[in-house]
Design a protein around this motif. Structure first.
Motif, PDB file in Angstrom:
ATOM      1  N   ALA A 169      43.499   4.484 -74.240  1.00 38.88           N
ATOM      2  CA  ALA A 169      44.444   5.592 -74.082  1.00 38.88           C
ATOM      3  C   ALA A 169      44.182   6.223 -72.729  1.00 38.88           C
ATOM      4  O   ALA A 169      43.074   6.113 -72.182  1.00 38.88           O
ATOM      5  CB  ALA A 169      44.285   6.614 -75.200  1.00 38.88           C
ATOM      6  N   LEU A 170      45.178   6.887 -72.183  1.00 41.47           N
ATOM      7  CA  LEU A 170      45.037   7.576 -70.903  1.00 41.47           C
ATOM      8  C   LEU A 170      44.862   9.075 -71.136  1.00 41.47           C
ATOM      9  O   LEU A 170      45.334   9.625 -72.123  1.00 41.47           O
ATOM     10  CB  LEU A 170      46.271   7.329 -70.029  1.00 41.47           C
ATOM     11  N   SER A 171      44.156   9.712 -70.214  1.00 39.12           N
ATOM     12  CA  SER A 171      43.985  11.162 -70.277  1.00 39.12           C
ATOM     13  C   SER A 171      44.020  11.719 -68.861  1.00 39.12           C
ATOM     14  O   SER A 171      43.816  10.994 -67.882  1.00 39.12           O
ATOM     15  CB  SER A 171      42.667  11.532 -70.961  1.00 39.12           C
ATOM     16  N   THR A 172      44.274  13.024 -68.745  1.00 45.09           N
ATOM     17  CA  THR A 172      44.401  13.647 -67.429  1.00 45.09           C
ATOM     18  C   THR A 172      43.056  13.961 -66.801  1.00 45.09           C
ATOM     19  O   THR A 172      42.951  14.104 -65.586  1.00 45.09           O
ATOM     20  CB  THR A 172      45.239  14.926 -67.525  1.00 45.09           C
ATOM     21  N   THR A 173      42.021  14.107 -67.638  1.00 40.59           N
ATOM     22  CA  THR A 173      40.677  14.347 -67.128  1.00 40.59           C
ATOM     23  C   THR A 173      39.710  13.404 -67.837  1.00 40.59           C
ATOM     24  O   THR A 173      40.055  12.771 -68.828  1.00 40.59           O
ATOM     25  CB  THR A 173      40.214  15.802 -67.342  1.00 40.59           C
ATOM     26  N   ALA A 174      38.484  13.369 -67.350  1.00 42.63           N
ATOM     27  CA  ALA A 174      37.489  12.470 -67.922  1.00 42.63           C
ATOM     28  C   ALA A 174      36.959  12.972 -69.257  1.00 42.63           C
ATOM     29  O   ALA A 174      36.339  12.213 -70.000  1.00 42.63           O
ATOM     30  CB  ALA A 174      36.330  12.291 -66.939  1.00 42.63           C
ATOM     31  N   ILE A 175      37.212  14.234 -69.574  1.00 44.65           N
ATOM     32  CA  ILE A 175      36.605  14.801 -70.776  1.00 44.65           C
ATOM     33  C   ILE A 175      37.612  15.138 -71.875  1.00 44.65           C
ATOM     34  O   ILE A 175      37.220  15.509 -72.980  1.00 44.65           O
ATOM     35  CB  ILE A 175      35.785  16.072 -70.447  1.00 44.65           C
ATOM     36  N   LEU A 234      38.406   6.147 -63.835  1.00 40.53           N
ATOM     37  CA  LEU A 234      39.527   6.693 -63.076  1.00 40.53           C
ATOM     38  C   LEU A 234      40.409   5.544 -62.600  1.00 40.53           C
ATOM     39  O   LEU A 234      39.921   4.545 -62.076  1.00 40.53           O
ATOM     40  CB  LEU A 234      39.024   7.497 -61.887  1.00 40.53           C
ATOM     41  N   ILE A 235      41.721   5.671 -62.758  1.00 40.78           N
ATOM     42  CA  ILE A 235      42.667   4.653 -62.287  1.00 40.78           C
ATOM     43  C   ILE A 235      43.032   4.968 -60.848  1.00 40.78           C
ATOM     44  O   ILE A 235      43.448   6.083 -60.531  1.00 40.78           O
ATOM     45  CB  ILE A 235      43.930   4.650 -63.173  1.00 40.78           C
TER      46      ILE A 235
END
Length: 236
Positions: A169-175, A234-235
């Motif tokens: 899944a993708l997320s906007t931050t690492a946490i 990070l992409i």
């Protein structure tokens, strides 16, 4: 989502539908579609849906046309084609005329053409260690290893594993990504082999990939190895 025969990665998807449609359109008697249990209408629908999806793919690959609307249309085209194709792929996989070349063409696993199919039930004990290498443009190369000291990516020998099952899944931050691979929004894909390219598109550069991997046996879909801990990348 179950075993994915058709990749949701855009370029792999386009290659798959173009290749399989060409195979079904070959003028022979009997046709490949008839031989594998499909109707003439099935083959016609496969052709028309392939053409429509490839038109969208052409827009997706054109920097002058690509944008949020085209990206959304491309994702919808992939989703709709997979929903259409899966029942037909079930028919193909069950065909008594299925050959090993057909299996490779459609990315299906059939047993009717084998005299003594085997069904392993023992778990895959080997753990997977995945390294992601940035390729650029929203693309990553994922490499699966059997040990942390292995020099080359490779499937665990003598286990029956032939692929990697990935939850992501993708997320906007690492946490702020999903806590587990069972969390809402996490999707799964089966990638053949130990080294694959993951394509997220330039519009997802700057997002974070959250992923879990396990070795997987497509011939015996209930067999999988231990699921790795969540990794975040990070992409770029």
């Amino acid at each position: 989502m179950g075993k994915t025969r058709i990749s949701r990665a855009t370029k792999k998807f386009a290659i798959y539908i173009n290749r399989t449609n060409g195979f079904l359109q070959i003028v022979i008697d009997p046709t490949n579609g008839t031989r594998l249990g499909l109707t003439t209408q099935n083959v016609t629908d496969w052709n028309s849906k392939t053409i429509a999806a490839l038109i969208t793919y052409g827009k997706w690959g054109d920097p002058l046309q690509k944008g949020p609307a085209v990206n959304k249309a491309m994702k919808l085209a992939i989703k709709n084609f997979i929903a259409f194709a899966q029942p037909l792929l079930d028919i193909i996989a069950a065909s008594p005329n299925l050959t090993s070349d057909d299996e490779l063409m459609f990315n299906v696993v059939g047993s009717s053409n084998r005299a003594n199919p085997t069904h392993r039930t023992d778990p895959i004990e080997a753990a997977i260690y995945t390294k992601l290498v940035q390729v650029g443009g929203g693309r990553m190369r994922a490499k699966g290893y059997t040990t942390t000291t292995a020099r080359r990516a490779g499937l665990p020998p003598d286990t029956g594993a032939d692929s990697v099952k990935r939850y992501w899944a993708l997320s906007t931050t690492a946490i702020n990504g999903p806590a587990t691979y069972r969390s809402a929004g996490v999707v799964s894909e089966v990638e053949t082999g130990a080294s694959t390219i993951m394509e997220f598109g330039a519009d997802n550069i700057g997002q974070y990939l959250n992923y879990w991997d396990q070795w997987y046996d497509t011939k015996n879909p209930k067999r999988g190895g231990p699921i790795s801990e969540r990794q975040v990348k990070l992409i770029s």
